[in-house]
Design a protein around this motif. Structure first.
Motif, mmCIF file in Angstrom:
data_model
loop_
_atom_site.group_PDB
_atom_site.id
_atom_site.type_symbol
_atom_site.label_atom_id
_atom_site.label_comp_id
_atom_site.label_asym_id
_atom_site.label_seq_id
_atom_site.Cartn_x
_atom_site.Cartn_y
_atom_site.Cartn_z
ATOM 1 N N SER A 110 -2.649 8.999 -2.216
ATOM 2 C CA SER A 110 -2.267 8.547 -0.877
ATOM 3 C C SER A 110 -0.937 9.132 -0.428
ATOM 4 O O SER A 110 -0.674 9.234 0.765
ATOM 5 N N ASN A 111 -0.073 9.489 -1.380
ATOM 6 C CA ASN A 111 1.203 10.134 -1.058
ATOM 7 C C ASN A 111 1.656 10.959 -2.262
ATOM 8 O O ASN A 111 2.361 10.466 -3.131
ATOM 9 N N THR A 115 0.839 -1.187 0.000
ATOM 10 C CA THR A 115 0.000 0.000 0.000
ATOM 11 C C THR A 115 0.880 1.246 0.000
ATOM 12 O O THR A 115 2.027 1.209 0.432
ATOM 13 N N ASP A 163 -5.212 6.871 -7.575
ATOM 14 C CA ASP A 163 -5.539 6.632 -6.172
ATOM 15 C C ASP A 163 -4.270 6.487 -5.331
ATOM 16 O O ASP A 163 -4.188 7.007 -4.221
ATOM 17 N N MET A 164 -3.285 5.764 -5.867
ATOM 18 C CA MET A 164 -2.026 5.569 -5.144
ATOM 19 C C MET A 164 -1.323 6.911 -4.952
ATOM 20 O O MET A 164 -0.834 7.211 -3.865
ATOM 21 N N ASP A 190 1.735 4.808 1.479
ATOM 22 C CA ASP A 190 1.538 5.651 2.660
ATOM 23 C C ASP A 190 2.658 6.678 2.705
ATOM 24 O O ASP A 190 3.391 6.848 1.724
ATOM 25 N N GLU A 191 2.826 7.341 3.831
ATOM 26 C CA GLU A 191 3.819 8.414 3.922
ATOM 27 C C GLU A 191 5.260 7.920 3.801
ATOM 28 O O GLU A 191 6.168 8.711 3.525
#
Length: 92
Positions: free
Chosen positions: A63-64, A39, A59-60, A41-42
Motif C-alpha cells: 500500500s505504500n 490503514t 499487504d501493508m 496510505d501515502e
C-alpha cells in the motif's frame, strides 16, 4: 512546557502488535506529536511490526512502498531515550 515532539512528522501503522502494546504505543506516539493510522496510505511513514514475514505486513508494504518497516523496539527505544533515534538498526 509541553512534552517533547520527537515523533513530529511520523505517521505509524501497526502490524501484528499485541493489543496491550498497541494501546500503549499509540498513546506514546500521539503524546510525542506523531500520528497513528489504522490503514497504510501515502501519508504513512512507518510500519511497526513484530516480524517481517507476515502476509499482513506484505499487504501493508504494498500500500505504500516508501514506508519504512521497523521493529517495535525502535518505538520503545525512542520513548526511553526521549529522542527520534536512527531507524537503521531496527529495520525489518
Amino acid at each position: 512546557m509541553g512534552l517533547p515532539s520527537f515523533f513530529r512528522g511520523v505517521t505509524v501503522s501497526f502490524c501484528d502488535v499485541d493489543d496491550g502494546d498497541l494501546k500503549k504505543l499509540t498513546r506514546y506516539v500521539v503524546a510525542y506529536d506523531g500520528d497513528v493510522s489504522e490503514t497504510v496510505d501515502e501519508t504513512t511513514t512507518l510500519i511497526d511490526a513484530k516480524e517481517d514475514t507476515s502476509e499482513t505486513l506484505l499487504d501493508m508494504k504494498a500500500s505504500n512502498p516508501d514506508a519504512v518497516v521497523v521493529s517495535t523496539r525502535w518505538l520503545q527505544d525512542c520513548i526511553s531515550k526521549q529522542s527520534h533515534i536512527s531507524k537503521e538498526n531496527y529495520k525489518l
